[in-house]
Design an enzyme around this catalytic site. Structure first.
Site, mmCIF file in Angstrom:
data_model
loop_
_atom_site.group_PDB
_atom_site.id
_atom_site.type_symbol
_atom_site.label_atom_id
_atom_site.label_comp_id
_atom_site.label_asym_id
_atom_site.label_seq_id
_atom_site.Cartn_x
_atom_site.Cartn_y
_atom_site.Cartn_z
ATOM 1 N N GLY A 1 38.144 69.630 55.992
ATOM 2 C CA GLY A 1 37.674 71.004 55.869
ATOM 3 C C GLY A 1 37.151 71.470 57.216
ATOM 4 O O GLY A 1 37.653 71.059 58.259
ATOM 5 N N CYS A 2 36.137 72.295 57.194
ATOM 6 C CA CYS A 2 35.563 72.800 58.442
ATOM 7 C C CYS A 2 35.098 71.640 59.314
ATOM 8 O O CYS A 2 34.363 70.767 58.868
ATOM 9 C CB CYS A 2 34.389 73.714 58.138
#
Length: 187
Positions: A11-12
């Site tokens: 993800g981020c």
């Protein structure tokens, strides 16, 4: 010292960098992009989802202090491995999860841990995290490196709004060591 490299997309990349920053044996963490086709991508391109890259972290670590298996465990405990469309607030292909292997040993260990998680029936949905050969890793722009240290208030707000901490506590703390998923204040 036995220096090795590991690359994970979870993800981020801000959150992944934060998760691994607390681990003894990590020599350096770089956030960046991998898995796509565009040469030398920049954030504005990757964020459109059109380059095929994922946001990722590259870890240089001392294998005499921490093992690849322990890094895999930290990775799995900091994602929702069933989400095939991103992670938490971050939706789209650039935020999907993957383990990028550079050796046959890494591939086998990654597959073994994924299979173990699948067989555990701990999740109601299938594990969506991919295990892929490592291509070129491109470091992200400097303002993304160590974001949680440079912009601690923004990072804490992002993490709060993403509800990632709530998910990790609900899913992982009841099953594994709760100390690994504490949401410590960033100083």
């Amino acid at each position: 010292m036995k220096e090795e490299i590991a690359i994970f997309a979870g993800g981020c990349f801000w959150g992944m960098e934060y998760a691994f920053s607390k681990i003894e044996g990590i020599i350096e963490i770089k956030v960046g992009y991998t898995g796509g086709t565009t040469q030398n991508p920049i954030y504005e391109e990757v964020s459109t989802g059109s380059t095929g890259h994922r946001e990722a972290v590259m870890l240089r670590y001392d294998a005499d202090v921490i093992t690849y298996e322990e890094l895999l465990e930290t990775f799995w405990k900091n994602i929702d491995p069933t989400d095939e469309n991103g992670q938490f607030l971050d939706r789209s292909s650039q935020y999907t999860t993957a383990i990028f292997y550079s050796t046959e040993k890494q591939r086998l260990l990654a597959e073994r841990t994924k299979e173990k998680l699948e067989k555990s029936k701990f999740f109601d949905k299938p594990i969506a995290t991919k295990i892929l050969p490592l291509g070129k890793f491109y470091p992200a722009e400097e303002y993304h490196q160590h974001y949680y240290l440079k912009y601690p208030t923004d990072f804490r707000m992002y993490r709060y709004l993403s509800k990632k901490t709530d998910f990790l506590k609900k899913i992982w703390q009841k099953r594994f060591d709760p100390k690994l998923n504490e949401d410590h204040d960033v100083h």
